[in-house]
Design a protein around this motif. Structure first.
Motif, PDB file in Angstrom:
ATOM      1  N   PHE A 131     -13.278 -33.563 -17.762  1.00 14.64           N
ATOM      2  CA  PHE A 131     -14.380 -32.834 -17.919  1.00 14.64           C
ATOM      3  C   PHE A 131     -14.625 -31.693 -18.628  1.00 14.64           C
ATOM      4  O   PHE A 131     -13.303 -31.459 -19.429  1.00 14.64           O
ATOM      5  CB  PHE A 131     -14.679 -32.259 -16.423  1.00 14.64           C
ATOM      6  N   SER A 132     -15.651 -31.149 -19.050  1.00 15.87           N
ATOM      7  CA  SER A 132     -15.930 -30.160 -20.033  1.00 15.87           C
ATOM      8  C   SER A 132     -15.141 -30.391 -21.182  1.00 15.87           C
ATOM      9  O   SER A 132     -15.341 -31.303 -21.902  1.00 15.87           O
ATOM     10  CB  SER A 132     -15.384 -28.673 -19.639  1.00 15.87           C
ATOM     11  N   HIS A 133     -14.214 -29.333 -21.487  1.00 19.13           N
ATOM     12  CA  HIS A 133     -13.326 -29.308 -22.921  1.00 19.13           C
ATOM     13  C   HIS A 133     -12.364 -30.640 -23.065  1.00 19.13           C
ATOM     14  O   HIS A 133     -12.266 -31.179 -24.126  1.00 19.13           O
ATOM     15  CB  HIS A 133     -12.595 -28.212 -22.905  1.00 19.13           C
ATOM     16  N   ASP A 134     -12.044 -31.259 -22.302  1.00 20.32           N
ATOM     17  CA  ASP A 134     -11.098 -32.351 -22.187  1.00 20.32           C
ATOM     18  C   ASP A 134     -11.992 -33.815 -22.279  1.00 20.32           C
ATOM     19  O   ASP A 134     -11.397 -34.644 -23.008  1.00 20.32           O
ATOM     20  CB  ASP A 134     -10.417 -32.702 -20.780  1.00 20.32           C
ATOM     21  N   ASP A 135     -13.297 -33.514 -22.131  1.00 18.31           N
ATOM     22  CA  ASP A 135     -14.117 -34.908 -22.209  1.00 18.31           C
ATOM     23  C   ASP A 135     -15.121 -34.464 -23.528  1.00 18.31           C
ATOM     24  O   ASP A 135     -15.617 -35.474 -24.092  1.00 18.31           O
ATOM     25  CB  ASP A 135     -14.900 -35.411 -20.986  1.00 18.31           C
ATOM     26  N   GLY A 136     -15.643 -33.471 -23.936  1.00 18.33           N
ATOM     27  CA  GLY A 136     -16.505 -33.263 -24.953  1.00 18.33           C
ATOM     28  C   GLY A 136     -16.075 -33.323 -26.338  1.00 18.33           C
ATOM     29  O   GLY A 136     -14.670 -33.334 -26.665  1.00 18.33           O
TER      30      GLY A 136
END
Length: 128
Positions: free
Chosen positions: A113-118
């Motif tokens: 999610f968020s920074h790990d996936d963006g």
């Protein structure tokens, strides 16, 4: 209004007591609905889920949430997450409609999610 592109689909939903968007948006990882209870009205049943957790975002008004035998007030701006086993039901207050979004997805399924996936991209819209 409906707008469809290679990587998106946008709709303008009708203002109804309950609108589900799984099919309309071809959702593959969650279900989203917008729910509108008139003042004094209630969801007509208590429910839980087999595997889906739910996130509720109260958009307008106030009401009462019944969860596992407990009752407490909710109002615009509140955000709730309920485990699949949580037995839940919403009621609008006697003096206010209650409008909320419900997002449901399989519990414990989110891997990133968020920074790990963006991913930051180099292209830019006209305003940047």
């Amino acid at each position: 209004m409906t707008k469809i592109g290679k990587n998106y689909k946008m709709i303008s939903p009708q203002n109804t007591p309950r609108s589900e968007f799984h099919d309309e948006l071809s959702l593959t990882g969650c279900e989203v609905s917008i729910n509108h209870l008139k003042a004094g009205d209630s969801v007509p049943f208590v429910h839980s889920h087999k595997q889906n957790e739910e996130v509720y975002v109260v958009l307008e008004g106030s009401g009462v949430l019944y969860i596992d035998g407990e009752e407490f007030e909710v109002s615009a701006g509140d955000i709730l997450r309920i485990d699949p086993d949580g037995k839940r039901c919403f009621k609008a207050s006697s003096s206010s409609d209650l409008k909320y979004i419900c997002i449901q997805c399989k519990a414990s399924s989110l891997e990133q999610f968020s920074h790990d996936d963006g991913i930051l991209n180099t292209e830019k819209p006209s305003w940047l």
